[in-house]
Design an enzyme around this catalytic site. Structure first.
Site, short mmCIF file in Angstrom:
data_model
loop_
_atom_site.label_atom_id
_atom_site.label_comp_id
_atom_site.label_asym_id
_atom_site.label_seq_id
_atom_site.Cartn_x
_atom_site.Cartn_y
_atom_site.Cartn_z
N LYS A 175 19.13 -35.66 -13.16
CA LYS A 175 20.35 -36.58 -12.51
C LYS A 175 21.70 -35.14 -12.20
O LYS A 175 21.49 -34.62 -13.48
CB LYS A 175 20.49 -37.93 -13.09
CG LYS A 175 19.40 -38.68 -12.25
CD LYS A 175 19.33 -40.03 -13.55
CE LYS A 175 18.15 -40.74 -13.00
NZ LYS A 175 18.45 -42.44 -13.35
N TYR B 124 16.39 -45.74 -3.92
CA TYR B 124 16.76 -47.07 -5.09
C TYR B 124 16.27 -48.14 -4.62
O TYR B 124 17.05 -48.95 -5.56
CB TYR B 124 18.04 -46.67 -6.05
CG TYR B 124 17.56 -44.84 -7.54
CD1 TYR B 124 16.88 -45.82 -8.35
CD2 TYR B 124 18.81 -44.76 -7.26
CE1 TYR B 124 17.05 -44.87 -9.11
CE2 TYR B 124 18.40 -43.73 -8.06
CZ TYR B 124 17.52 -43.78 -9.66
OH TYR B 124 17.41 -42.52 -10.93
N ASN C 177 22.18 -41.36 -17.25
CA ASN C 177 20.86 -40.99 -18.32
C ASN C 177 20.32 -39.57 -17.81
O ASN C 177 19.10 -39.65 -18.06
CB ASN C 177 20.20 -42.26 -18.54
CG ASN C 177 19.01 -42.86 -17.34
OD1 ASN C 177 19.21 -41.48 -16.14
ND2 ASN C 177 19.02 -43.76 -17.46
N HIS D 270 15.19 -39.17 -14.43
CA HIS D 270 14.17 -40.36 -13.60
C HIS D 270 13.19 -39.59 -13.59
O HIS D 270 12.85 -38.23 -13.59
CB HIS D 270 15.05 -40.58 -11.98
CG HIS D 270 13.44 -40.80 -11.34
ND1 HIS D 270 14.11 -42.07 -10.89
CD2 HIS D 270 12.65 -40.34 -10.55
CE1 HIS D 270 12.81 -43.05 -10.66
NE2 HIS D 270 12.01 -41.85 -10.34
N GLU E 118 7.23 -41.49 -4.56
CA GLU E 118 8.33 -40.75 -4.98
C GLU E 118 8.40 -39.43 -4.27
O GLU E 118 8.86 -39.14 -3.72
CB GLU E 118 8.83 -41.56 -5.88
CG GLU E 118 9.38 -42.54 -6.90
CD GLU E 118 9.69 -42.61 -7.38
OE1 GLU E 118 10.35 -43.44 -8.07
OE2 GLU E 118 9.75 -42.07 -8.60
P1 ADP Z 1 14.96 -45.90 -15.30
O1 ADP Z 1 14.95 -44.85 -14.28
O2 ADP Z 1 14.75 -45.71 -16.99
O3 ADP Z 1 13.12 -46.04 -14.95
P2 ADP Z 1 15.29 -48.55 -14.18
O4 ADP Z 1 13.69 -47.90 -12.92
O5 ADP Z 1 15.58 -50.00 -14.74
O6 ADP Z 1 15.20 -47.36 -15.30
O7 ADP Z 1 16.93 -48.29 -13.09
C1 ADP Z 1 17.09 -46.62 -12.94
C2 ADP Z 1 18.32 -46.29 -12.76
O8 ADP Z 1 19.61 -47.29 -12.52
C3 ADP Z 1 18.31 -46.01 -14.30
O9 ADP Z 1 17.77 -45.06 -14.21
C4 ADP Z 1 19.53 -45.55 -14.40
O10 ADP Z 1 20.71 -44.44 -14.09
C5 ADP Z 1 20.65 -47.01 -13.68
N1 ADP Z 1 20.68 -48.40 -14.36
C6 ADP Z 1 19.57 -49.44 -14.39
N2 ADP Z 1 19.92 -50.40 -15.97
C7 ADP Z 1 21.26 -49.53 -15.43
C8 ADP Z 1 22.78 -51.19 -16.29
N3 ADP Z 1 22.44 -51.86 -16.75
N4 ADP Z 1 23.51 -50.82 -15.59
C9 ADP Z 1 23.56 -49.23 -15.45
N5 ADP Z 1 22.92 -48.23 -14.29
C10 ADP Z 1 21.64 -49.36 -14.83
MG MG Z 2 12.80 -47.06 -12.61
#
Ligand code: ADP
Ligand code: MG
Length: 190
Positions: free
Chosen positions: A61, A101, A164, A167, A178
């Site tokens: 990212k 997304y 974070n 992905h 994807e």
């Molecule tokens: P992951 O990437 O671990 O699969 P999710 O699919 O739940 O997590 O969420 C997609 C992305 O959205 C996350 O990697 C993060 O960048 C963002 N995200 C998820 N939850 C939050 C939150 N509570 N606040 C801000 N950004 C979030």
């Molecule tokens: Mg996810």
């Protein structure tokens, strides 16, 4: 002791454990060459079944590309036995980020997430290996770096729950969707 009779489901997967093929015999009286060929094929089927080689989509990212962490993150994948079989550095458009997304479009963080994902280049990649989908999720760590295990990418590199660093697809179905969102078959070279 089983005499080497191997039963297969109609879909070609073996019934029972690998240990049963210790002493193959030739119950149908086939010519030896045909029989040998069949046993080798069955071994191949078994090996493919056990290995479960998968492909998964990974994205490095913008927070990570900005801090020049692409190489360090790729090292984590390769050290864990995942192969990078496709990779490109791109700048997502707002429409591309929103499409990717879309599953989160109702979430409160959706707008911020898309703004973040278009704030700089990303590296999209296909990782291949044994149980690649779950293995990559383990290497990544929990979504929120505060909850991520020691030694995971998100624990070591993520800035916060949104930025974070990586992905990773979360199931075989999303992995297939994807991967095809970013790559044609010709761009994936295993
Ligand atoms: P992951 O990437 O671990 O699969 P999710 O699919 O739940 O997590 O969420 C997609 C992305 O959205 C996350 O990697 C993060 O960048 C963002 N995200 C998820 N939850 C939050 C939150 N509570 N606040 C801000 N950004 C979030
Ligand atoms: Mg996810």
């Amino acid at each position: 002791m089983n005499n080497g009779i191997i039963k297969f489901f109609s879909n070609g997967l073996p019934v029972g454990a690998v240990g049963v093929i210790t002493r193959p015999r030739n119950p149908k009286g086939w010519k030896n060459s045909h029989f040998r060929e069949n046993v080798i094929l069955n071994h191949r089927t078994l090996r493919g079944y056990q290995m479960a080689i998968e492909q998964t989509l990974s994205i490095i990212k913008p927070d990570a590309t900005r801090r020049n962490l692409t190489g360090k993150i790729n090292q984590r994948f390769e050290d864990a036995g995942l192969r990078i079989v496709a990779q490109k550095r791109i700048q997502l458009t707002p429409a591309q980020a929103e499409g990717f997304y879309a599953v989160h479009s109702e979430r409160a963080f959706f707008g911020d997430l898309c703004t973040f994902m278009t704030s700089g280049p990303v590296v999209v990649q296909v990782l291949e290996g044994e149980s690649a989908i779950t293995k990559n999720r383990e290497i990544m760590g929990a979504t929120n770096p505060a909850q991520a295990d020691e030694g995971t990418i998100r624990k070591d590199f993520a800035e916060d729950i949104e930025a974070n660093s990586v992905h990773g697809s979360d199931s075989p179905e999303t992995a297939a969707e994807e991967i095809s969102y970013f790559f044609s078959k010709l761009e994936i070279v295993g």
